[in-house]
Write a protein that holds these residues in place. Sequence first.
Motif, mmCIF file in Angstrom:
data_model
loop_
_atom_site.group_PDB
_atom_site.id
_atom_site.type_symbol
_atom_site.label_atom_id
_atom_site.label_comp_id
_atom_site.label_asym_id
_atom_site.label_seq_id
_atom_site.Cartn_x
_atom_site.Cartn_y
_atom_site.Cartn_z
ATOM 1 N N UNK A 202 0.833 -1.200 0.000
ATOM 2 C CA UNK A 202 0.000 0.000 0.000
ATOM 3 C C UNK A 202 0.868 1.250 0.000
ATOM 4 N N UNK A 203 1.927 1.225 0.884
ATOM 5 C CA UNK A 203 2.767 2.422 1.055
ATOM 6 C C UNK A 203 3.592 2.700 -0.202
ATOM 7 N N UNK A 204 4.154 1.640 -0.787
ATOM 8 C CA UNK A 204 5.071 1.853 -1.909
ATOM 9 C C UNK A 204 4.413 1.582 -3.262
ATOM 10 N N UNK A 205 3.146 1.207 -3.244
ATOM 11 C CA UNK A 205 2.438 0.957 -4.493
ATOM 12 C C UNK A 205 3.047 -0.177 -5.282
ATOM 13 N N UNK A 206 3.478 -1.224 -4.595
ATOM 14 C CA UNK A 206 4.096 -2.366 -5.264
ATOM 15 C C UNK A 206 5.430 -2.659 -4.623
ATOM 16 N N UNK A 207 6.322 -3.223 -5.411
ATOM 17 C CA UNK A 207 7.637 -3.552 -4.868
ATOM 18 C C UNK A 207 8.399 -2.274 -4.530
ATOM 19 N N UNK A 208 9.216 -2.343 -3.475
ATOM 20 C CA UNK A 208 10.077 -1.228 -3.105
ATOM 21 C C UNK A 208 11.082 -0.964 -4.232
ATOM 22 N N UNK A 209 11.482 0.267 -4.533
ATOM 23 C CA UNK A 209 10.952 1.513 -3.980
ATOM 24 C C UNK A 209 9.698 2.016 -4.680
ATOM 25 N N UNK A 210 9.353 1.474 -5.828
ATOM 26 C CA UNK A 210 8.143 1.909 -6.507
ATOM 27 C C UNK A 210 8.235 3.356 -6.963
ATOM 28 N N UNK A 211 7.089 3.961 -7.244
ATOM 29 C CA UNK A 211 7.078 5.359 -7.678
ATOM 30 C C UNK A 211 6.195 6.207 -6.785
ATOM 31 N N UNK A 212 5.839 5.667 -5.624
ATOM 32 C CA UNK A 212 4.802 6.304 -4.816
ATOM 33 C C UNK A 212 5.297 7.084 -3.624
ATOM 34 N N UNK A 213 6.383 6.619 -3.013
ATOM 35 C CA UNK A 213 6.566 7.095 -1.643
ATOM 36 C C UNK A 213 6.958 8.566 -1.550
ATOM 37 N N UNK A 214 7.676 9.084 -2.552
ATOM 38 C CA UNK A 214 8.023 10.511 -2.468
ATOM 39 C C UNK A 214 6.770 11.392 -2.513
ATOM 40 N N UNK A 215 5.843 11.175 -3.484
ATOM 41 C CA UNK A 215 4.616 11.995 -3.444
ATOM 42 C C UNK A 215 3.822 11.826 -2.152
ATOM 43 N N UNK A 216 3.741 10.588 -1.644
ATOM 44 C CA UNK A 216 2.990 10.383 -0.392
ATOM 45 C C UNK A 216 3.671 11.117 0.755
ATOM 46 N N UNK A 217 4.989 10.907 0.890
ATOM 47 C CA UNK A 217 5.720 11.576 1.966
ATOM 48 C C UNK A 217 5.601 13.098 1.835
ATOM 49 N N UNK A 218 5.576 13.554 0.581
ATOM 50 C CA UNK A 218 5.503 15.000 0.345
ATOM 51 C C UNK A 218 4.205 15.565 0.906
ATOM 52 N N UNK A 219 3.081 14.913 0.582
ATOM 53 C CA UNK A 219 1.796 15.390 1.105
ATOM 54 C C UNK A 219 1.800 15.365 2.624
ATOM 55 N N UNK A 220 2.315 14.279 3.180
ATOM 56 C CA UNK A 220 2.328 14.155 4.631
ATOM 57 C C UNK A 220 3.241 15.225 5.236
ATOM 58 N N UNK A 221 4.383 15.455 4.573
ATOM 59 C CA UNK A 221 5.384 16.356 5.147
ATOM 60 C C UNK A 221 4.990 17.820 5.056
ATOM 61 N N UNK A 222 4.354 18.214 3.941
ATOM 62 C CA UNK A 222 4.078 19.650 3.811
ATOM 63 C C UNK A 222 2.639 19.987 4.180
ATOM 64 N N UNK A 223 1.777 18.987 4.340
ATOM 65 C CA UNK A 223 0.366 19.317 4.576
ATOM 66 C C UNK A 223 -0.154 18.687 5.855
ATOM 67 N N UNK A 224 -0.142 17.368 5.901
ATOM 68 C CA UNK A 224 -0.817 16.672 7.005
ATOM 69 C C UNK A 224 -0.154 16.960 8.345
ATOM 70 N N UNK A 225 1.124 16.612 8.465
ATOM 71 C CA UNK A 225 1.796 16.782 9.751
ATOM 72 C C UNK A 225 1.938 18.255 10.163
#
Lengths: 547, 269
Positions: A202-225
């Motif tokens: 779910x976190x990485x959208x497939x096998x690590x590293x995938x193409x997902x985690x930077x956009x997800x971390x970005x939203x969490x880092x600049x918006x959610x947290x």
Amino acid sequence: MSTSTETAPTSTRRGPKPAGQRVAEWADARVGLYKLGKSNLRKIFPDHWSFMLGEICLYSFTILILTGVYLTLFFHPSMNEVVYHGPYGPLQGVRMSDAYASTMHISFEVRGGLLIRQIHHWSALIFIAGMIVHMMRVFFTGAFRKPRELNWLFGWTLLFIGMFEGFTGYSLPDDLLSGTGVRFTEGAVLSTPVVGTYLSMFLFGGEFPGHNFVPIFYSVHILLFPGIMAGLVVAHLILVFYHKHTQFPGAGKTEKNVVGMPLLPIYTAKAGGFFFLVFGAIAAIAAIATINPIWTMGPYRPDQVSTGAQPDWYMGFSEGLIRVMPGWEINAWGHTLVLGVFVPLMVFPLVLAAIAVYPFIESWVTGDKREHHLLDRPRNRPVRTGFGVAWLALYFTLLIGGGNDLWATHFHLSIETITWSVRIGFFVVPAVAFWVTKRICLGLQRRDRDKVLHGRETGIIKRLPHGEFIEVHEPLGQEELHVLTAHDQYKPLEIGPETDENGVERKAGPVTRLRARLSRNFYGEHSQIPKPTVEEYDEITSGDGHH
Amino acid sequence: MKKLSARRRHPLAALVVLLFALAATGGLYAALSPAPKAQADESSQSTQITEGQKLFSVGCASCHGTHGQGSSDGPSLVGVGSAAVDFQVGTGRMPAQQAGPQIQKKPKQYSQDEIDQLAAYIASLGPGPIAPASNQYDPAGGDAAKGGELFRTNCSQCHNFVGKGGALTDGKYAPTLKGVEPKHIYEAMQTGPQNMPSFPDTTMPQQQKQDIIAYLHEVDTAQSKNPGGFTLGSFGPVPEGLFAYIFGLGTLIAIAAWVAARTTKAKKS
């Protein structure tokens, strides 16, 4: 009199009102500014350097938001592959993610980009270091007691989210160091029984590293947290305002007053000035010292790794947990339970939770339900102080474990020796630290008692006419005596007599017994030195001073 | 003087004296301790191998055996080649100072001529890697970017991102690569000294070795550019955290104490 219609009848000033007053009145009519100001502008804040630790956190948080906004203008939260053709030679033609390339662009091409990046990162380290030190100040002085328990939890939550805010932040550039940290996180997620693989997918959208985690971390880092944290900071400050600030004991300071400087003008000027001093100091540090030089680390590739791959310091204790944990695993029914990763993953929140729940444990054990606005001197609460030092000792021991390779190379030690020392130290060091701290506190209490009764040893030896030598003791001043004797000394909770008035055996449940026993540990005769009574003081000081 | 005398009973007097004493002892030690001496030796002109053998009998044979066949104290040197000798003796690792987890680098004990003679003798014992010529390890002939990728793939797991070194097991370590001559880096890759794996030309062609040397030259020498300021040793987040606490938070707390001490309260006395 030729007063205009705007002028208030009581005003002695001629002509139109000054612009400032007109603006203020306009605002007052709409948001009730005057009433708000009247009740708050003269709010008193006590003066002590340790009360400004929280300010350091607030200001570094503000700096983080300001610099962070600037960085978002140039950062691309994307894992698309690009080839580097920027000004940095040793990466020419290297394939990397867009996230890494844009961070390189910020560092080498954007005007002031590298300085802003370094201010942002140094502020983050200082922000969380400030929160820890601020929390320790609150802890050791007992400022978390009623009515401030909720604010303690707000602060603790800020620290907890702050750690992950930092983690998501330093992972964004997708460099080899932070990528190793993300890989480690993936391993921790995978070690979760049953759902681990699904969580990772779910976190990485497939096998690590995938193409997902930077956009997800970005939203969490600049918006959610940051959103949650900004809300918590405001709530934290509102509660500080509402409860009023605590103060150290001293002459004229009681549970009912606050002695200090008014919010306006003095405190505002000081706090405002302090903001610029903090900003200036952090900017100077960022201009002097490199932090997270991603250009030396290269872009992340799962097949590469470097030694000395540690997380930022606030995650260091979790690194220590994982490094010293033996690599145990259980294989059963075709599944693997990786205890070597899963146990540290579970202990990690417990280390932090231990300090979070302490205020509630203390008030339950001691049965203290009163409000406290005067701070404790740490020595007068040996068990609490001992617990705090034990926690810090555990934290520091784990930090050593997290940096075991650098300790090994810099102190010419074997890495296994360090790992084993940390394994044993994890259990032993906090216990020893607790015991030693408690003894030191009791020793200091004895010294206080001695100073109150006999004065300070001056080191001057006097010979009396009949030949006897005595050391001259200088009596303490009133203010000092007050500080040394103002604190309350609590009595441990009693279970009560074994039988009631009719001779029937009373039942005390195991919880009551435990509580009484803990209370004895807190306030029993082995945990505090009785402070001098008035009678003792009078008796000793009424003599000729020769005793 | 009177002021000083009046304060000698102050509670903090002992601490001040202690600080002075420590500063004085440390200062005197730093000023007076003997500096390490460099040794110079002359070499003779005879044939390389015979001279090398003579040097070997004096300096090396006690551990490596009279004919380089090895003993319980040192490995056989048959077939290690001139590259290994040039590396081990040229970086001062041989002759070894003492046994330990790892033989350490120290100032070299032989001149380059003597090292060449020793190398010629050892090379005569059996075929092995040959010490490189200067055009093989010249950083100018390598591609730093390719070298960086190769370094991160093959070297950085022990030597750190930019060759600052790191810990291995049981007190062994991968040394820093700063200040190591390009020739010695090349030879280390060729021969794999001590715990290091060897990267012979069959697995890592000469050009790749040169790329790595070019990369290290770019990032790990006195001429390397550090756009961010002081590098704090390039050891990553551990020194950064230490720096943030001591110089970051330390400065801010000192400022806080200064601000808190400056207030409008009425002067005491």
